[in-house]
Scaffold this active site. Structure first.
Site, short mmCIF file in Angstrom:
data_model
loop_
_atom_site.label_atom_id
_atom_site.label_comp_id
_atom_site.label_asym_id
_atom_site.label_seq_id
_atom_site.Cartn_x
_atom_site.Cartn_y
_atom_site.Cartn_z
N GLU A 46 0.76 -1.16 0.13
CA GLU A 46 -0.09 -0.03 -0.13
C GLU A 46 0.83 1.13 0.36
OE1 GLU A 46 -3.40 -2.79 0.74
OE2 GLU A 46 -1.61 -2.49 1.86
N THR A 47 0.22 2.12 -0.75
CA THR A 47 0.91 3.69 -0.66
C THR A 47 -0.22 4.42 0.13
OG1 THR A 47 2.50 3.50 -2.41
CG2 THR A 47 1.63 5.73 -1.47
#
Length: 262
Positions: A46-47
């Protein structure tokens, strides 16, 4: 157009442990397509993108292929950056698709406060993955975003060899395998290849469902959990009515400046 970006190893007290997440603190959202492109370029589970909101902070998460409704480790990473790089003090409150998330700073880490997402009945496994668990599954259930398969014991979880191509047929739906542990109350692993995450190292969000499940099964509300990926991670969890709390540490691995198209 330049932006600061950080990479944090969440649920770890040292770099190269836990689950890495990228964090960008923004004044306002970038175009969705650009945030997705940044997440794809990072190629991390994830970002996280965070900006000031009406009540605290607004938070969104992207995998390399899509935006997701719920992510625990990238929430922890975002809180860590706001505390250590931006000097934000007190309880951090995040508004996200899944609802309100909170992070409290502790003497030795952080306390992640998540909505409890109780297990939902699942009469049978989807046809795409049913053959993968025919001889292994003890029981199964689901949440709004994942399927959970209970295996016989910890060894079965640790030794499981996933067929990522078959699991990817579920698209963005993830698969969690779990069992009662030996040194921990329970262990788990998490696969979402259809969302660009073959195996997630340490996942906060799945424990919002694992904790109420194992709390009912074991008759206790304070639980010690271990996610048995290669990097691995120990999570200290507690069920508090409609909330699940998880203790965790985080460490900054990288500070960067990224160049974006105008």
């Amino acid at each position: 157009m330049r932006h600061k970006m950080y990479q944090v190893d969440a649920f770890s007290e040292r770099v190269f442990g836990g689950n890495p997440a990228a964090v960008l603190v923004l004044d306002d959202w970038l175009p969705d397509s650009l945030m997705q492109a940044i997440a794809a370029e990072n190629n991390l589970a994830e970002t996280a993108f965070v900006k000031p909101g009406k009540e605290g902070w607004d938070l969104r998460w992207f995998t390399p292929t899509l935006e997701v409704d719920f992510c625990g480790h990238a929430t922890l990473a975002a809180a860590h950056i706001l505390v250590t790089e931006y000097g934000i003090a007190g309880t951090l409150s995040f508004s996200a698709r899944v609802g309100q998330l909170k992070v409290n700073v502790m003497e030795n880490g952080y306390l992640l406060d998540l909505p409890c997402i109780p297990p939902e009945p699942l009469s049978q496994l989807p046809a795409a993955i049913a053959p993968l668990f025919r001889e292994l599954a003890v029981s199964h259930f689901r949440s709004f975003e994942n399927i959970f398969v209970v295996l016989a014991d910890e060894e079965a979880v640790r030794g499981y060899q996933p067929d990522l191509n078959k699991l990817a047929e579920l698209g963005s739906v993830g698969v969690v395998i779990t069992a009662e542990g030996k040194d921990y109350d329970f262990v788990s692993r998490y696969f979402v290849p259809g969302a660009g995450i073959p195996e997630d190292p340490v996942t906060g969000s799945i424990h919002a469902t694992l904790v109420p499940f194992w709390a009912a099964r074991l008759g206790k509300t304070q639980l010690s959990a271990y996610q048995a990926s290669v990097r691995g991670g120990h999570l200290v969890c507690e069920l508090k009515e409609s909330r699940v709390t998880i203790e965790g540490q985080a460490v900054t691995f990288m500070k960067a400046e990224i160049n974006l198209p105008d």
